[in-house]
Write a protein that holds these residues in place. Structure first.
Motif, PDB file in Angstrom:
ATOM      1  N   PHE A  72      -1.155 -39.180  10.496  1.00 13.39           N
ATOM      2  CA  PHE A  72      -1.445 -40.505   9.945  1.00 13.39           C
ATOM      3  C   PHE A  72      -2.851 -40.957  10.356  1.00 13.39           C
ATOM      4  CE2 PHE A  72      -1.272 -45.121   9.732  1.00 13.39           C
ATOM      5  CZ  PHE A  72      -0.551 -45.366   8.568  1.00 13.39           C
ATOM      6  N   LEU A  73      -3.184 -40.774  11.622  1.00 11.24           N
ATOM      7  CA  LEU A  73      -4.514 -41.150  12.110  1.00 11.24           C
ATOM      8  C   LEU A  73      -5.603 -40.297  11.472  1.00 11.24           C
ATOM      9  CD1 LEU A  73      -3.821 -41.746  15.916  1.00 11.24           C
ATOM     10  CD2 LEU A  73      -4.262 -43.468  14.154  1.00 11.24           C
ATOM     11  N   ALA A  74      -5.282 -39.023  11.224  1.00  6.90           N
ATOM     12  CA  ALA A  74      -6.265 -38.156  10.574  1.00  6.90           C
ATOM     13  C   ALA A  74      -6.595 -38.687   9.185  1.00  6.90           C
ATOM     14  CB  ALA A  74      -5.725 -36.726  10.483  1.00  6.90           C
ATOM     15  N   GLN A  75      -5.553 -39.182   8.504  1.00  9.22           N
ATOM     16  CA  GLN A  75      -5.745 -39.726   7.156  1.00  9.22           C
ATOM     17  C   GLN A  75      -6.566 -41.013   7.187  1.00  9.22           C
ATOM     18  OE1 GLN A  75      -5.169 -39.320   3.955  1.00  9.22           O
ATOM     19  NE2 GLN A  75      -3.938 -37.481   3.857  1.00  9.22           N
ATOM     20  N   TYR A  76      -6.244 -41.891   8.125  1.00  5.63           N
ATOM     21  CA  TYR A  76      -6.803 -43.244   8.082  1.00  5.63           C
ATOM     22  C   TYR A  76      -7.841 -43.542   9.156  1.00  5.63           C
ATOM     23  CZ  TYR A  76      -3.333 -44.295   4.552  1.00  5.63           C
ATOM     24  OH  TYR A  76      -2.592 -44.297   3.392  1.00  5.63           O
ATOM     25  N   LEU A  77      -8.247 -42.539   9.905  1.00  7.24           N
ATOM     26  CA  LEU A  77      -9.328 -42.726  10.871  1.00  7.24           C
ATOM     27  C   LEU A  77     -10.471 -41.751  10.590  1.00  7.24           C
ATOM     28  CD1 LEU A  77     -10.344 -44.198  13.381  1.00  7.24           C
ATOM     29  CD2 LEU A  77      -9.205 -42.464  14.791  1.00  7.24           C
ATOM     30  N   PHE A  97     -11.245 -31.350   6.089  1.00  2.41           N
ATOM     31  CA  PHE A  97     -10.437 -30.155   6.362  1.00  2.41           C
ATOM     32  C   PHE A  97     -10.763 -29.602   7.757  1.00  2.41           C
ATOM     33  CE2 PHE A  97     -10.211 -29.457   1.577  1.00  2.41           C
ATOM     34  CZ  PHE A  97      -8.851 -29.695   1.494  1.00  2.41           C
ATOM     35  N   ALA A  98     -12.051 -29.495   8.052  1.00  2.00           N
ATOM     36  CA  ALA A  98     -12.487 -28.885   9.317  1.00  2.00           C
ATOM     37  C   ALA A  98     -12.095 -29.744  10.523  1.00  2.00           C
ATOM     38  CB  ALA A  98     -14.005 -28.674   9.293  1.00  2.00           C
ATOM     39  N   LEU A  99     -12.399 -31.040  10.481  1.00  2.00           N
ATOM     40  CA  LEU A  99     -12.094 -31.911  11.616  1.00  2.00           C
ATOM     41  C   LEU A  99     -10.586 -32.049  11.813  1.00  2.00           C
ATOM     42  CD1 LEU A  99     -14.753 -34.770  11.265  1.00  2.00           C
ATOM     43  CD2 LEU A  99     -14.621 -33.000  13.026  1.00  2.00           C
ATOM     44  N   GLY A 100      -9.845 -32.143  10.703  1.00  2.23           N
ATOM     45  CA  GLY A 100      -8.395 -32.230  10.818  1.00  2.23           C
ATOM     46  C   GLY A 100      -7.814 -31.028  11.542  1.00  2.23           C
ATOM     47  N   TYR A 101      -8.375 -29.861  11.265  1.00  6.59           N
ATOM     48  CA  TYR A 101      -7.889 -28.623  11.903  1.00  6.59           C
ATOM     49  C   TYR A 101      -8.317 -28.548  13.361  1.00  6.59           C
ATOM     50  CZ  TYR A 101      -7.240 -23.657  12.846  1.00  6.59           C
ATOM     51  OH  TYR A 101      -6.866 -22.456  13.402  1.00  6.59           O
ATOM     52  N   TRP A 102      -9.605 -28.760  13.631  1.00  4.92           N
ATOM     53  CA  TRP A 102     -10.118 -28.593  14.999  1.00  4.92           C
ATOM     54  C   TRP A 102      -9.534 -29.614  15.964  1.00  4.92           C
ATOM     55  CZ3 TRP A 102     -15.675 -28.145  12.696  1.00  4.92           C
ATOM     56  CH2 TRP A 102     -15.870 -26.842  12.237  1.00  4.92           C
ATOM     57  N   ILE A 103      -9.381 -30.851  15.524  1.00  7.03           N
ATOM     58  CA  ILE A 103      -8.802 -31.865  16.403  1.00  7.03           C
ATOM     59  C   ILE A 103      -7.330 -31.572  16.664  1.00  7.03           C
ATOM     60  CG2 ILE A 103      -8.168 -34.309  16.534  1.00  7.03           C
ATOM     61  CD1 ILE A 103     -10.784 -34.966  15.129  1.00  7.03           C
ATOM     62  N   ILE A 136      -6.294 -29.038  19.465  1.00 10.83           N
ATOM     63  CA  ILE A 136      -6.337 -29.462  20.872  1.00 10.83           C
ATOM     64  C   ILE A 136      -4.913 -29.600  21.425  1.00 10.83           C
ATOM     65  CG2 ILE A 136      -7.000 -31.325  22.449  1.00 10.83           C
ATOM     66  CD1 ILE A 136      -9.344 -31.920  20.555  1.00 10.83           C
ATOM     67  N   SER A 137      -3.992 -30.106  20.587  1.00  6.51           N
ATOM     68  CA  SER A 137      -2.631 -30.379  21.061  1.00  6.51           C
ATOM     69  C   SER A 137      -1.548 -29.552  20.384  1.00  6.51           C
ATOM     70  CB  SER A 137      -2.295 -31.865  20.845  1.00  6.51           C
ATOM     71  OG  SER A 137      -3.194 -32.700  21.548  1.00  6.51           O
ATOM     72  N   PHE A 138      -1.834 -29.022  19.182  1.00  3.98           N
ATOM     73  CA  PHE A 138      -0.775 -28.399  18.398  1.00  3.98           C
ATOM     74  C   PHE A 138      -1.030 -26.915  18.155  1.00  3.98           C
ATOM     75  CE2 PHE A 138      -0.867 -32.886  16.786  1.00  3.98           C
ATOM     76  CZ  PHE A 138       0.306 -33.284  17.414  1.00  3.98           C
ATOM     77  N   ILE A 181      -1.885 -30.446   9.221  1.00  2.00           N
ATOM     78  CA  ILE A 181      -2.663 -31.676   9.394  1.00  2.00           C
ATOM     79  C   ILE A 181      -4.014 -31.555   8.706  1.00  2.00           C
ATOM     80  CG2 ILE A 181      -3.802 -33.157  11.097  1.00  2.00           C
ATOM     81  CD1 ILE A 181      -1.493 -32.575  12.993  1.00  2.00           C
ATOM     82  N   SER A 182      -4.616 -30.380   8.751  1.00  2.00           N
ATOM     83  CA  SER A 182      -5.898 -30.161   8.073  1.00  2.00           C
ATOM     84  C   SER A 182      -5.766 -30.405   6.573  1.00  2.00           C
ATOM     85  CB  SER A 182      -6.383 -28.735   8.327  1.00  2.00           C
ATOM     86  OG  SER A 182      -7.513 -28.439   7.530  1.00  2.00           O
ATOM     87  N   ILE A 183      -4.719 -29.830   5.973  1.00  2.14           N
ATOM     88  CA  ILE A 183      -4.494 -30.007   4.541  1.00  2.14           C
ATOM     89  C   ILE A 183      -4.235 -31.471   4.211  1.00  2.14           C
ATOM     90  CG2 ILE A 183      -2.894 -29.505   2.645  1.00  2.14           C
ATOM     91  CD1 ILE A 183      -4.667 -27.158   3.169  1.00  2.14           C
ATOM     92  N   GLU A 184      -3.423 -32.134   5.037  1.00  3.89           N
ATOM     93  CA  GLU A 184      -3.123 -33.543   4.803  1.00  3.89           C
ATOM     94  C   GLU A 184      -4.378 -34.406   4.925  1.00  3.89           C
ATOM     95  OE1 GLU A 184      -0.292 -35.234   3.891  1.00  3.89           O
ATOM     96  OE2 GLU A 184       0.466 -33.231   3.464  1.00  3.89           O
TER      97      GLU A 184
END
Length: 327
Positions: A83-88, A246-252, A255-257, A265-268
């Motif tokens: 959700f944060l990836a989408q809206y932040l 796509f890149a930031l969603g994947y790299w971030i 860190i945890s997943f 999350i990258s695709i979303e």
């Protein structure tokens, strides 16, 4: 419990993979028709466009149950990061790219608007092809669409309000009507009339494919004159937006997943409802240029998402991949 859409994907993977691989051709064909034969698709004006988009949201609701929302509560961290990836991440990318490339006020507003839109249904299929977690993808798409009622108008107002007047209340009402109402109707129908719903969902995929093609081609057709003269200038910022998301969603996420969740999350993060952005731009902004980035995004998102999905399809998930999702 699996969604109806998941069951269809898992029961016949061959029927999904070729369709998604060929979606590149459909998008390119729709783009060509939209630019050179706009009259063939521009009949899908605002009211019909709204109905078409509402039907797609209804079809998504028909695949959901109350249990799916309980699963969100069992996975607050995983779903929350998406959700944060989408809206932040995505809105800030849109804002920074618009300022860095010094886009005109209407084009900058349009780029920010589409970056603030929720996830699109195409992300669920892309996640499946990418060997991601389809159940998590569907939950993230659902949560981001429900959150769009507040987040899309709020973020657009905050980030683009300094460029042009933004009717946040109007954006919220339109998002509520087009996104939340059809989704709720679909969920309630699936929960209380499952036999009736099971018959409907046998035909909604075909209708959905036709509508999606039209909803991709129509925006291109409606802004074809602008694309012919300024197309190259407009493609760059939108392409950067999707690639960076796509890149930031994947790299971030890494860190945890684990790998599967990070791909999801990258695709979303990189695939949002560009059609919703186009509709909101048409209804609530007087300058027609505001709608142009959303029209370009339809193409960039489809090609970028399918390309990434095919790449990941051929990249195996580690055997000991971390399981981040509780069924």
């Amino acid at each position: 419990m699996l969604h109806n859409s998941e069951q269809a994907m898992e029961s016949n993977s061959c029927s999904y993979t070729p369709f998604f691989d060929r979606s590149d051709f459909k998008v390119i064909l729709g783009t060509i028709i939209g630019i050179y034969k706009p009259a063939a698709v521009t009949w899908l004006q605002t009211d019909l466009f709204t109905l078409g988009l509402g039907f797609l949201m209804l079809s998504m609701g028909l695949t959901l149950t109350f249990e799916d929302f309980r699963r969100c509560m069992r996975n607050p961290w995983t779903v929350g990061v998406g959700f944060l990836a989408q809206y932040l991440i995505k809105p800030m990318l849109g804002f920074v790219i618009a300022l860095t490339l010094k886009l005109s006020a209407p084009l900058a507003t349009g780029l920010i608007l589409v970056s603030c839109c929720p996830g699109g249904q195409a992300s669920n299929v892309a996640t499946y092809i990418s060997k991601g977690n389809v159940a998590l993808s569907v939950l993230m798409t659902t949560c981001s669409n429900i959150g769009a009622i507040i987040m899309t108008p709020l973020l657009t107002k905050l980030l683009a309000g300094q460029l042009v007047p933004v009717d946040a209340a109007g954006l919220a009402i339109s998002t509520f009507q087009v996104v939340l109402v059809p989704t709720i109707i679909g969920v309630l129908a699936n929960e209380y009339f499952p036999k009736f719903t099971s018959k409907i969902v046998t035909v909604t995929p075909l209708i959905g494919v036709i509508l999606t093609t039209l909803l991709c081609a129509s925006p291109i057709g409606l802004v074809s004159d602008v694309l012919k003269t300024q197309g190259a200038q407009l493609v760059l910022p939108v392409a950067i937006l999707h690639i960076a998301a796509f890149a930031l969603g994947y790299w971030i996420s890494k860190i945890s997943f684990g790998e599967s969740t990070s791909r999801t999350i990258s695709i979303e993060c990189g695939m949002q409802s560009s059609a919703l952005g186009f509709l909101l731009a048409q209804k609530h902004f007087t300058n027609p240029l505001v709608a142009v980035p959303s029209a370009v995004s339809v193409v960039c998102m489809a090609l970028g998402g399918s390309g990434l999905a095919v790449f990941w399809r051929n990249s195996p998930i580690p055997v000991d991949d971390k399981d981040d999702f509780k069924e």
